[in-house]
Scaffold this active site. Structure first.
Site, PDB file in Angstrom:
ATOM      1  N   MET A   1       0.813  -1.219   0.000  1.00  0.00           N
ATOM      2  CA  MET A   1       0.000   0.000   0.000  1.00  0.00           C
ATOM      3  C   MET A   1       0.842   1.263   0.000  1.00  0.00           C
ATOM      4  SD  MET A   1      -2.957  -1.169   2.725  1.00  0.00           S
ATOM      5  CE  MET A   1      -4.101   0.136   2.311  1.00  0.00           C
ATOM      6  N   GLY A   2       2.059   1.202   0.506  1.00  0.00           N
ATOM      7  CA  GLY A   2       2.881   2.403   0.548  1.00  0.00           C
ATOM      8  C   GLY A   2       4.212   2.147   1.230  1.00  0.00           C
TER       9      GLY A   2
ATOM     10  N   VAL B   1       3.892  -0.299   4.265  1.00  0.00           N
ATOM     11  CA  VAL B   1       2.563  -0.705   4.702  1.00  0.00           C
ATOM     12  C   VAL B   1       2.012  -1.708   3.701  1.00  0.00           C
ATOM     13  CG1 VAL B   1       0.220   0.045   5.236  1.00  0.00           C
ATOM     14  CG2 VAL B   1       2.159   1.501   5.837  1.00  0.00           C
TER      15      VAL B   1
ATOM     16  N   ASP C   1       2.445  16.223  13.154  1.00  0.00           N
ATOM     17  CA  ASP C   1       2.612  15.984  11.715  1.00  0.00           C
ATOM     18  C   ASP C   1       1.259  15.898  11.018  1.00  0.00           C
ATOM     19  OD1 ASP C   1       4.045  15.724   9.391  1.00  0.00           O
ATOM     20  OD2 ASP C   1       4.383  13.567   9.598  1.00  0.00           O
TER      21      ASP C   1
ATOM     22  N   LYS D   1       1.738  -2.063   9.129  1.00  0.00           N
ATOM     23  CA  LYS D   1       2.943  -1.254   8.994  1.00  0.00           C
ATOM     24  C   LYS D   1       4.131  -2.078   9.469  1.00  0.00           C
ATOM     25  CE  LYS D   1       4.802   3.221  10.581  1.00  0.00           C
ATOM     26  NZ  LYS D   1       4.467   4.447  11.353  1.00  0.00           N
TER      27      LYS D   1
ATOM     28  N   THR E   1       9.753   6.534   5.359  1.00  0.00           N
ATOM     29  CA  THR E   1      11.002   6.506   6.097  1.00  0.00           C
ATOM     30  C   THR E   1      11.049   5.372   7.108  1.00  0.00           C
ATOM     31  OG1 THR E   1      11.228   8.894   5.859  1.00  0.00           O
ATOM     32  CG2 THR E   1      12.513   7.849   7.600  1.00  0.00           C
ATOM     33  N   PHE E   2       9.914   5.121   7.787  1.00  0.00           N
ATOM     34  CA  PHE E   2       9.905   4.147   8.870  1.00  0.00           C
ATOM     35  C   PHE E   2       9.741   2.707   8.386  1.00  0.00           C
ATOM     36  CE2 PHE E   2       8.812   8.100  10.976  1.00  0.00           C
ATOM     37  CZ  PHE E   2       9.614   8.034  12.115  1.00  0.00           C
ATOM     38  N   GLY E   3       9.288   2.517   7.154  1.00  0.00           N
ATOM     39  CA  GLY E   3       9.064   1.157   6.675  1.00  0.00           C
ATOM     40  C   GLY E   3       8.063   1.145   5.549  1.00  0.00           C
TER      41      GLY E   3
END
Length: 423
Positions: free
Chosen positions: A90-91, A98, A209, A113, A94-96
């Site tokens: 799905m996407g 999904v 954010d 995630k 920066t963090f990983g």
């Protein structure tokens, strides 16, 4: 109310004209992006598999190393633990990344995630889980923030399981050729957004954010309605129609940067376009930085474009002054040493003298004042909306409206007797 008999289509059918014209620093997690056509089960997707052969579909897949950036390497159709079967990507951010997965136990689709196997991201993920669980304990009815379903540590990757939601408001705008939302929908989205922010602030949490990418529609369904701005033009490509969400229900996502009120607030927060002036000037920040972001988001929903499209601090401050008027002197004289260079003699913004290019100067000069921006796009309620935005976008954070104060503004109540939008 929009008639139910109007055509309903899946969001994957949106036109893809004028895509992604807004500048971005980096790709963000786009949970609302609809999945591509699913590959057949067990089919390896190039770039997602390192040549270990096809997955046999039973239990967990064979072990394989992460990629060079610490991302989990997977194949469509295989399991992520025996409970979750991978349906699509799905996407990525920066963090990983999904993944859309099927929960074999609950018999439902979920978004998972998968955090990179790097220490600082694993630590951040554990903080996000703590925030999510705190939110879930107090979010009765599960109407404000995305719900965490589960979490686990899998092959050195923290995996957070969420309910699956629809597209983000940014994705909806992008795939709708950046056409603005009608004012009555903006009112409903703004009300829900402020309710979610007030809910977080009551729990002494600051999101830090907020942006259209981090606000997801609960449903992917939408309807087509006439776009009167385009009716006089050629209709060969269907541009006389625009898409609107069938339901206005939204939820906040991405709490990886959320912080508690009592923690250190001296570092830079927020994605550039939605960053409050006190953050840029190094004056410290608190709850009001979220309120500034809300103001920027509401303007974007009305116009279809980000209010401050820039990636440079001095230009950003100049854009603020162009749209909202001069910065207060009492803020200018208190800036930290990193922001002193943006001012002349400590009080006046170094603009246009400090501009890096003629293009930068033109980008600032073309911006209208805030009332003019709103009146260009809003057919009714413009006066109330301008007054609300002037309260949300006050330079001095101490004078900025609080979330619950904003919810009491006439913009959210005056026209309810005449208009409405399905939630």
């Amino acid at each position: 109310m929009i008639k139910r008999e109007m055509e309903t289509q899946r969001i994957t059918e949106f036109p893809h004209k004028n895509m992604d014209k807004r500048p971005r620093k980096r790709q963000r997690l786009t949970w609302g992006v609809p999945p591509p056509l699913l590959a057949p089960p067990k089919q390896v997707i190039p770039g997602m598999f390192c040549g270990y052969g096809f997955y046999n579909g039973n239990g967990s897949p064979p072990w394989r190393p992460d990629d060079k950036d610490g991302h989990y390497v997977f194949a469509i159709g295989e399991n992520l633990t025996p409970r979750y079967r991978i349906l699509s990507k799905m996407g990525e951010g920066t963090f990983g990344q999904v993944l859309e997965c099927f929960d074999n136990e609950k018999k439902e689709e979920v978004a998972i995630k998968i955090v990179r196997s790097i220490h600082k991201y694993r630590e951040a993920a554990m903080i996000e889980i703590d925030v999510l669980q705190r939110l879930a304990r107090h979010d009765f009815g599960s109407t404000r923030c995305v719900q965490i379903r589960n979490w686990f540590d899998y092959r050195n990757h923290i995996c957070i399981v969420f309910e699956k939601l629809g597209p983000s408001l940014y994705d909806f705008l992008r795939k709708n050729s950046y056409r603005s939302f009608p004012i009555d929908l903006v009112r409903e989205l703004g009300r829900q957004l402020l309710e979610s922010v007030a809910f977080m602030h009551d729990l002494r949490l600051i999101h830090t954010d907020l942006k259209p990418e981090n606000i997801l529609l609960v449903s992917s369904e939408y309807i087509k309605v006439p776009d009167y701005k385009f009716l006089s033009r050629s209709t060969k490509d269907g541009s006389y129609l625009k898409n609107l969400p069938k339901s206005s229900a939204i939820k906040l996502i991405d709490f990886g940067s959320t912080t508690f009120e009592h923690q250190d607030h001296n570092y830079v927060v927020s994605t550039r376009h939605y960053r409050a002036p006190e953050v840029i000037l190094g004056l410290g920040w608190n709850y009001p930085c979220d309120i500034w972001s809300v103001g920027c988001i509401i303007v974007e929903l009305c116009s279809g474009e980000a209010l401050f499209q820039t990636h440079e601090n001095l230009e950003h401050l100049a854009m603020m002054e162009r749209v909202l008027g001069p910065l207060p002197q009492h803020m200018a004289i208190r800036v930290d040493r990193h922001a002193e260079k943006y001012f002349r003699r400590g009080v006046r913004l170094d603009w246009p003298e400090g501009a890096t290019s003629r293009e930068s100067m033109r980008a600032v000069m073309k911006l209208p004042r805030l009332p003019n921006i709103i009146m260009q796009h809003v057919d009714h309620s413009a006066g109330d909306l301008i007054d609300l935005l002037q309260g949300l976008l006050r330079y001095d954070p101490a004078e900025r409206l609080k979330a619950r104060e904003a919810l009491r503004h006439p913009f959210f109540s005056r026209d309810l007797r005449r208009y409405g939008y399905p939630v």
